[in-house]
Design a protein around this motif. Sequence first.
Motif, PDB file in Angstrom:
ATOM      1  N   SER A  31     -56.376   9.825  -5.932  1.00 35.37           N
ATOM      2  CA  SER A  31     -55.040  10.624  -6.037  1.00 35.37           C
ATOM      3  C   SER A  31     -55.078  11.609  -4.751  1.00 35.37           C
ATOM      4  CB  SER A  31     -54.902  11.264  -7.336  1.00 35.37           C
ATOM      5  OG  SER A  31     -55.692  11.893  -7.522  1.00 35.37           O
ATOM      6  N   ILE A  32     -53.880  12.280  -4.512  1.00 39.44           N
ATOM      7  CA  ILE A  32     -53.953  13.255  -3.583  1.00 39.44           C
ATOM      8  C   ILE A  32     -52.904  14.412  -4.442  1.00 39.44           C
ATOM      9  CG2 ILE A  32     -51.642  12.224  -2.597  1.00 39.44           C
ATOM     10  CD1 ILE A  32     -52.581  13.546   0.164  1.00 39.44           C
ATOM     11  N   THR A  33     -53.542  15.502  -4.075  1.00 38.89           N
ATOM     12  CA  THR A  33     -53.017  16.826  -4.902  1.00 38.89           C
ATOM     13  C   THR A  33     -51.552  17.317  -3.834  1.00 38.89           C
ATOM     14  OG1 THR A  33     -54.111  18.480  -3.662  1.00 38.89           O
ATOM     15  CG2 THR A  33     -55.047  17.537  -5.730  1.00 38.89           C
ATOM     16  N   PRO A  34     -50.746  17.965  -4.887  1.00 38.67           N
ATOM     17  CA  PRO A  34     -49.648  18.231  -4.216  1.00 38.67           C
ATOM     18  C   PRO A  34     -49.904  19.231  -2.997  1.00 38.67           C
ATOM     19  CG  PRO A  34     -48.994  18.257  -6.480  1.00 38.67           C
ATOM     20  CD  PRO A  34     -50.364  18.025  -6.373  1.00 38.67           C
ATOM     21  N   ALA A  35     -50.644  20.168  -3.261  1.00 40.88           N
ATOM     22  CA  ALA A  35     -51.289  20.972  -2.176  1.00 40.88           C
ATOM     23  C   ALA A  35     -51.589  20.320  -1.202  1.00 40.88           C
ATOM     24  CB  ALA A  35     -52.430  21.897  -2.866  1.00 40.88           C
ATOM     25  N   VAL A  36     -52.404  19.250  -1.192  1.00 44.43           N
ATOM     26  CA  VAL A  36     -52.945  18.683  -0.017  1.00 44.43           C
ATOM     27  C   VAL A  36     -51.763  17.810   0.801  1.00 44.43           C
ATOM     28  CG1 VAL A  36     -54.487  16.705   1.021  1.00 44.43           C
ATOM     29  CG2 VAL A  36     -55.415  18.491  -0.912  1.00 44.43           C
ATOM     30  N   MET A  44     -44.327   8.143   2.472  1.00 46.77           N
ATOM     31  CA  MET A  44     -44.195   8.445   1.026  1.00 46.77           C
ATOM     32  C   MET A  44     -43.140   7.539   0.278  1.00 46.77           C
ATOM     33  SD  MET A  44     -44.306  12.604   1.119  1.00 46.77           S
ATOM     34  CE  MET A  44     -43.526  12.630   2.545  1.00 46.77           C
ATOM     35  N   LEU A  45     -43.524   6.632  -0.600  1.00 47.83           N
ATOM     36  CA  LEU A  45     -42.668   5.478  -1.145  1.00 47.83           C
ATOM     37  C   LEU A  45     -42.509   6.042  -2.724  1.00 47.83           C
ATOM     38  CD1 LEU A  45     -44.103   2.158  -0.214  1.00 47.83           C
ATOM     39  CD2 LEU A  45     -42.420   3.548   0.887  1.00 47.83           C
ATOM     40  N   ASP A  46     -41.138   6.633  -2.953  1.00 50.76           N
ATOM     41  CA  ASP A  46     -40.962   6.934  -4.315  1.00 50.76           C
ATOM     42  C   ASP A  46     -40.385   5.663  -5.023  1.00 50.76           C
ATOM     43  OD1 ASP A  46     -39.459   8.166  -6.578  1.00 50.76           O
ATOM     44  OD2 ASP A  46     -39.439   9.871  -5.551  1.00 50.76           O
ATOM     45  N   VAL A  47     -41.165   5.683  -6.139  1.00 48.67           N
ATOM     46  CA  VAL A  47     -40.969   4.108  -7.114  1.00 48.67           C
ATOM     47  C   VAL A  47     -40.195   4.452  -8.271  1.00 48.67           C
ATOM     48  CG1 VAL A  47     -42.916   3.197  -5.999  1.00 48.67           C
ATOM     49  CG2 VAL A  47     -43.179   4.296  -8.100  1.00 48.67           C
ATOM     50  N   ARG A  48     -39.408   5.720  -8.317  1.00 42.18           N
ATOM     51  CA  ARG A  48     -38.594   5.904  -9.416  1.00 42.18           C
ATOM     52  C   ARG A  48     -37.347   5.200  -9.196  1.00 42.18           C
ATOM     53  NH1 ARG A  48     -37.762  11.877  -9.332  1.00 42.18           N
ATOM     54  NH2 ARG A  48     -37.905  11.434  -7.169  1.00 42.18           N
ATOM     55  N   THR A  49     -36.505   5.278 -10.219  1.00 40.05           N
ATOM     56  CA  THR A  49     -35.180   4.489 -10.250  1.00 40.05           C
ATOM     57  C   THR A  49     -34.305   5.387  -9.133  1.00 40.05           C
ATOM     58  OG1 THR A  49     -34.090   6.039 -11.984  1.00 40.05           O
ATOM     59  CG2 THR A  49     -35.245   3.991 -12.592  1.00 40.05           C
ATOM     60  N   VAL A  98     -45.421   7.972  -5.339  1.00 39.06           N
ATOM     61  CA  VAL A  98     -44.610   8.986  -5.923  1.00 39.06           C
ATOM     62  C   VAL A  98     -43.822   8.422  -7.171  1.00 39.06           C
ATOM     63  CG1 VAL A  98     -43.233  11.161  -5.975  1.00 39.06           C
ATOM     64  CG2 VAL A  98     -44.453  10.365  -4.058  1.00 39.06           C
ATOM     65  N   CYS A  99     -43.911   8.971  -8.267  1.00 32.91           N
ATOM     66  CA  CYS A  99     -43.009   8.688  -9.519  1.00 32.91           C
ATOM     67  C   CYS A  99     -42.891  10.128 -10.149  1.00 32.91           C
ATOM     68  CB  CYS A  99     -43.605   7.562 -10.521  1.00 32.91           C
ATOM     69  SG  CYS A  99     -45.072   8.002 -11.194  1.00 32.91           S
ATOM     70  N   ARG A 100     -42.521  10.012 -11.384  1.00 36.22           N
ATOM     71  CA  ARG A 100     -42.033  11.452 -12.206  1.00 36.22           C
ATOM     72  C   ARG A 100     -43.709  11.950 -12.376  1.00 36.22           C
ATOM     73  NH1 ARG A 100     -42.412  13.607 -16.987  1.00 36.22           N
ATOM     74  NH2 ARG A 100     -41.065  15.090 -17.426  1.00 36.22           N
ATOM     75  N   SER A 101     -44.468  11.223 -13.238  1.00 33.58           N
ATOM     76  CA  SER A 101     -45.761  11.890 -13.402  1.00 33.58           C
ATOM     77  C   SER A 101     -46.978  10.894 -12.987  1.00 33.58           C
ATOM     78  CB  SER A 101     -45.834  11.918 -14.945  1.00 33.58           C
ATOM     79  OG  SER A 101     -45.677  10.838 -15.674  1.00 33.58           O
ATOM     80  N   GLY A 102     -46.844   9.885 -12.349  1.00 28.27           N
ATOM     81  CA  GLY A 102     -47.910   9.071 -11.860  1.00 28.27           C
ATOM     82  C   GLY A 102     -48.195   7.815 -12.445  1.00 28.27           C
ATOM     83  N   GLY A 103     -47.588   7.311 -13.700  1.00 24.82           N
ATOM     84  CA  GLY A 103     -47.750   5.967 -14.280  1.00 24.82           C
ATOM     85  C   GLY A 103     -47.191   4.976 -13.361  1.00 24.82           C
ATOM     86  N   ARG A 104     -46.024   5.040 -13.061  1.00 28.65           N
ATOM     87  CA  ARG A 104     -45.439   3.922 -12.265  1.00 28.65           C
ATOM     88  C   ARG A 104     -45.979   3.851 -10.910  1.00 28.65           C
ATOM     89  NH1 ARG A 104     -38.990   5.659 -13.020  1.00 28.65           N
ATOM     90  NH2 ARG A 104     -40.165   7.479 -13.696  1.00 28.65           N
ATOM     91  N   ALA A 105     -46.269   4.970 -10.263  1.00 26.43           N
ATOM     92  CA  ALA A 105     -47.018   4.978  -8.996  1.00 26.43           C
ATOM     93  C   ALA A 105     -48.310   4.198  -9.172  1.00 26.43           C
ATOM     94  CB  ALA A 105     -47.113   6.556  -8.546  1.00 26.43           C
ATOM     95  N   GLY A 107     -47.412  13.417 -10.234  1.00 27.17           N
ATOM     96  CA  GLY A 107     -46.126  13.084  -9.642  1.00 27.17           C
ATOM     97  C   GLY A 107     -45.128  14.341  -9.167  1.00 27.17           C
ATOM     98  N   MET A 108     -43.642  13.897  -9.394  1.00 22.44           N
ATOM     99  CA  MET A 108     -42.870  14.860  -9.029  1.00 22.44           C
ATOM    100  C   MET A 108     -42.896  16.228  -9.967  1.00 22.44           C
ATOM    101  SD  MET A 108     -41.124  14.300  -6.485  1.00 22.44           S
ATOM    102  CE  MET A 108     -39.688  15.678  -6.648  1.00 22.44           C
ATOM    103  N   VAL A 109     -43.333  15.990 -11.308  1.00 19.93           N
ATOM    104  CA  VAL A 109     -43.714  17.126 -11.949  1.00 19.93           C
ATOM    105  C   VAL A 109     -44.538  18.176 -11.590  1.00 19.93           C
ATOM    106  CG1 VAL A 109     -44.304  17.996 -14.286  1.00 19.93           C
ATOM    107  CG2 VAL A 109     -42.968  15.735 -14.079  1.00 19.93           C
ATOM    108  N   ALA A 110     -45.664  17.713 -11.071  1.00 17.26           N
ATOM    109  CA  ALA A 110     -46.557  18.388 -10.445  1.00 17.26           C
ATOM    110  C   ALA A 110     -46.239  19.041  -8.993  1.00 17.26           C
ATOM    111  CB  ALA A 110     -47.891  17.524 -10.070  1.00 17.26           C
TER     112      ALA A 110
END
Length: 194
Positions: A10-15, A28-33, A71-78, A99-102
Amino acid sequence: MSVQHTPAPSITPAVLQRLMDEERAPRMLDVRTPGEFRTAHIPGAYNVPLDTLREHRDELLAHLDEEVVLVCRSGGRAQQAEKALAEAGLPNLRVLDGGMVAWETAGAPVNRGPERWDMERQVRLVAGSIVLATGLAGILVPGLHLIGTAVGAGLTYAALSNSCAMGVLLSKLPYNRGPRPDIRAVIAELRSTR
């Protein structure tokens, strides 16, 4: 004999934010709806919903030759997207930790659109409503409470398997779909930005 899949680091938001600040941002590929993406997304991210990514992964591979962050909301779909792309032979994959939450919690930049409920909140509303309605109606109609029990069993399975059938069904509603990203446009944009 099948080969065991080793999840990508994984990669942290800070990095990721530091890489963006240094103009060394990975793809960055966002896989959410599309609905979730329009509500809030990382600047520079491409919206390729999970089902679209699975359907067109071979087309995408030719245009993803450098590091890719999913990227997704919290990591599961990603993580599901990472597995699909890794199995297709794409190296250099990472998943945004939390994900986007973090990302939003870290105060990182976000492009915002009209506010919508995220998928997890929609699942909680539908599941909770079914359990509540069948629990109350079960007082008058014996056995009806078992529908709520089935929903509870489904949610337990969803947690254990890190998948959610109800979320998949809800993602197909017009509220969540919106205009589906045109994969040809996404590929053209990927091609033109390198």
